[in-house]
Design an enzyme around this catalytic site. Sequence first.
Site, PDB file in Angstrom:
ATOM      1  N   ALA A  73       0.747  -1.172  -0.118  1.00 16.23           N
ATOM      2  CA  ALA A  73       0.223  -0.168  -0.080  1.00 16.23           C
ATOM      3  C   ALA A  73       0.613   0.996  -0.049  1.00 16.23           C
ATOM      4  O   ALA A  73       1.934   1.144   0.559  1.00 16.23           O
ATOM      5  CB  ALA A  73      -0.485   0.275   0.539  1.00 16.23           C
ATOM      6  N   ASP A  74       0.293   2.410  -0.728  1.00 16.46           N
ATOM      7  CA  ASP A  74       0.808   3.704  -0.231  1.00 16.46           C
ATOM      8  C   ASP A  74      -0.049   4.596  -0.706  1.00 16.46           C
ATOM      9  O   ASP A  74      -1.287   4.649  -1.545  1.00 16.46           O
ATOM     10  CB  ASP A  74       1.792   3.717  -2.132  1.00 16.46           C
ATOM     11  CG  ASP A  74       2.838   4.882  -1.537  1.00 16.46           C
ATOM     12  OD1 ASP A  74       4.060   4.767  -1.036  1.00 16.46           O
ATOM     13  OD2 ASP A  74       2.374   5.964  -1.890  1.00 16.46           O
ATOM     14  N   THR A  75       0.478   5.525   0.131  1.00 15.53           N
ATOM     15  CA  THR A  75      -1.155   6.606   0.401  1.00 15.53           C
ATOM     16  C   THR A  75       0.047   8.180  -0.114  1.00 15.53           C
ATOM     17  O   THR A  75       0.938   8.131   0.606  1.00 15.53           O
ATOM     18  CB  THR A  75      -1.504   6.945   2.210  1.00 15.53           C
ATOM     19  OG1 THR A  75      -1.698   5.846   2.263  1.00 15.53           O
ATOM     20  CG2 THR A  75      -2.125   7.988   1.912  1.00 15.53           C
TER      21      THR A  75
END
Length: 203
Positions: A73-75
């Site tokens: 995941a990456d935000t």
Amino acid sequence: MINYVLASGSPRRRELLEQIGIAFEVCAAQGEETITKKLPADIVEELSYAKACEVAERYSDRYQTDTTVIIGADTIVAYGSEIMGKPKSEDDAAKMLRKLQNEVHQVYTGVTLVIFEQGEKRSITFHEKTDVQMYAMTEEQIQAYVATGEPMDKAGAYAIQGKCAVYIKGIQGDYNNVVGLPVAGLMQRLFSIFGAAAVYLNI
């Protein structure tokens, strides 16, 4: 039995998976982030894919016979065309907050699932977007919030689940997406792949 591996060292993502009762292990991706895309949605998908694939490659032999889901995941925070990462200094954090205060911005999280099942490997990548509206902040409020230290390891220089909650006027979309992992979207995809009964064996 499905084994889950979180390819992230983020404590917030760990907390969200723990909240929904998923049993998992942590194996944080360690590679350098390389961005070739320009649009926020494409950037987070690209980075989440790279993280998940790095961990999948590192542990592929271990998971040849088990059903395993690796979660990358990456935000990022986007204000107009500007991508806001983690602040480099307190001055940088204050600069970000000045731009976001009294405005609407977007938070994007990309998620990639690398799935090992019956000796086969496949991947699914998606993203979620949440609009966040902040109240106006005075310079005194900005400096006081920065002084707490909370903004320093957060994209966009704030934590919606932390002290900055008092400045969040409203959101449109998934709240958990802003925290760092859209667990509802993640679970819906797991349900569609494995069925609810198989997924809930791990809960």
